[in-house]
Design an enzyme around this catalytic site. Sequence first.
Site, PDB file in Angstrom:
ATOM      1  N   ASP A  94       0.827  -1.201   0.000  1.00 56.31           N
ATOM      2  CA  ASP A  94       0.000   0.000   0.000  1.00 56.31           C
ATOM      3  C   ASP A  94       0.870   1.264   0.000  1.00 56.31           C
ATOM      4  OD1 ASP A  94      -2.738   1.261   0.720  1.00 56.31           O
ATOM      5  OD2 ASP A  94      -1.418   2.058   2.273  1.00 56.31           O
ATOM      6  N   GLU A 153       1.356  -0.624  -5.145  1.00 61.61           N
ATOM      7  CA  GLU A 153       0.385   0.419  -5.496  1.00 61.61           C
ATOM      8  C   GLU A 153       1.191   1.614  -5.985  1.00 61.61           C
ATOM      9  OE1 GLU A 153      -3.272   3.137  -3.708  1.00 61.61           O
ATOM     10  OE2 GLU A 153      -1.516   2.743  -2.492  1.00 61.61           O
TER      11      GLU A 153
HETATM   12  C1  GLC Z   1      -3.895   3.404  -0.387  1.00 59.55           C
HETATM   13  C2  GLC Z   1      -5.181   2.632  -0.205  1.00 59.55           C
HETATM   14  C3  GLC Z   1      -6.229   3.578   0.276  1.00 59.55           C
HETATM   15  C4  GLC Z   1      -5.798   4.129   1.614  1.00 59.55           C
HETATM   16  C5  GLC Z   1      -4.423   4.777   1.516  1.00 59.55           C
HETATM   17  C6  GLC Z   1      -3.843   5.015   2.875  1.00 59.55           C
HETATM   18  O1  GLC Z   1      -4.001   4.362  -1.366  1.00 59.55           O
HETATM   19  O2  GLC Z   1      -5.515   1.980  -1.389  1.00 59.55           O
HETATM   20  O3  GLC Z   1      -7.486   2.969   0.373  1.00 59.55           O
HETATM   21  O4  GLC Z   1      -6.724   5.068   2.068  1.00 59.55           O
HETATM   22  O5  GLC Z   1      -3.504   3.968   0.831  1.00 59.55           O
HETATM   23  O6  GLC Z   1      -3.430   3.812   3.444  1.00 59.55           O
END
Ligand code: GLC
Length: 569
Positions: free
Chosen positions: A229, A291
Amino acid sequence: MPFRQLLLPMAVLLWLAGPVLGAQAPSGKWWNNAVIYEIYPRSFQDSNGDGIGDLNGITQRLDYLKDLGVNAIWIGPMYPSPQVDFGYDISDYENVDPQYGTLADFDRLAAEARRHGIRVLLDMVLNHTSDQHPWFKGAAASRSDPRHDWYVWNNGIVDSAGKRQPPNNWVSLFGGSAWQWVPAVNQYYYHEFYRAQPDLNWRNPQVEKAMMDTLRFWLDRGVAGFRLDAITTLFEDAQLRNEPQQPGVNAQGDPVVSRIYTDNLPEVHDVIRRMRTMIDTYPGDRVLIGETYLPDTAELDKWYGGARHDELQLPMDMLVGFTNKLDVAALRSRLLEVQTQVHGSQPMLVFDNHDNVRSWDRYGDGVHNAEIAKIVATLLLTSRATALLYQGEEIGQVTTVPTRVEDVRDPIGITGWPKEKGRDGERTPMQWDASNAQAGFSTNPKTWLPVPPGYKSVNAQSERADPNSLLNWHRELISLRRTNRALATGQMQMLDVQNKKVLSYARVAPGGQKVLVALNMSGETQIVSLDAGNTRPLKTLMTSPAGMPLPKATTAITLPAFGVWVGAQ
Ligand code: GLC
């Protein structure tokens, strides 16, 4: 008068076909051609009637996932959490939140998934913890706490009026300054996301060690890998320089800044390399997925480790899937880039996730959404790429945003209302059937987010019974991907590359066998001529709409508005 494309002479077509892409041989890893299905656990299946999805609910739905044909599931954060950001604020990295079940439930889910031939990937939040994590509680209580330096602290500055202010102009993605004052230590801490999500200080080696231990805890339990993440934001500028500011304000009412000092700093790559070395000590090709929202493919390539291939195996390409319109030229060039500009690494494509308006709405024109969703699915599942699907995407769930601020659950929607309504719209419960008003998601009439009214026709059960449904379109594509050599292992070659209305390409198996794909991204009938450089007989594999005329030759393929043709030669 429908637009008709001129049939071009053969030589020109050969020239237009462009280079054969993805020259590197497939690596033979399980994830190389996998379909990975994202589960947002809160909204997938409730097994105990509390209106919130849980791990046992996922276990109950494994037959559905097997029938769909996915190779792996990525489960959103199910660790203990105050649920301010619905699990992305973790207060214990080595357990399961009681709302979602127990570690024993997790082990049973993992064992059952294995029995179904499905691997389990976990979401791992390394950038920040919850402010309720014992590490942070200690850190925020005293400067002499051994973990104080595990977070990013600063004394701030005193302005001309003698008032204490944050040290710089860094803005939280969730609204407001990214700095929060803590009187007990007389310091600000930095939070890229919500103030309940303090950033960890990755310059402290103890943080890295603690997180590596956490990864090992789950790897030892048998998980096949992680979706990392917010991985690009681990480091911030050590000098805390102000971000360059642009004119205007964003939806949260904050100044618009270029995140050059808080995102994608070079130091992060050293950490990722060490993480990769660690997971490579485990058997079974464990995988690191990132991500990775990045400005361009050159940056994406660095996340693979470039020519060294020693960082993430699968940083997500967000450029193709978030083109957000059926722009043939843009999609073609982005696909071409991720096939050719990443040193032969495996692309990973994604059109949908729990953070963005659903692709149904982003790509749909309001009239042909069902046909367009089949185009998106085809692009995702026939390109040479590992594919990410998000729950509900396969049945055409729509984005359903709250209409009243008191109904909003997502912190972004709470801070940003009414301009920014948050992400609840893409997180509504999975629509399983029409057995009750909760679409089979829960027996409790009060689900944590409401079930949209469309569930009566848009649900997994009724779509499974309809041969022309979006669900069966996905099932057939996934099955083809598994059984057809060209789709499973073939290189990707763009065809008819000047065409602005139809995106066409071939997947070419080592023996020369091809799968051809033509996607009409316009509202008018199109005729395309694809030279596949092949004289084998032509076979139609799939079409949308179902009754469209089948071409007898690749030189005259008639595609109705938003039509799809997939064939083999
Ligand atoms: C990423 C997740 C999102 C979350 C953020 C903070 O972007 O996909 O849902 O709010 O990280 O952890």
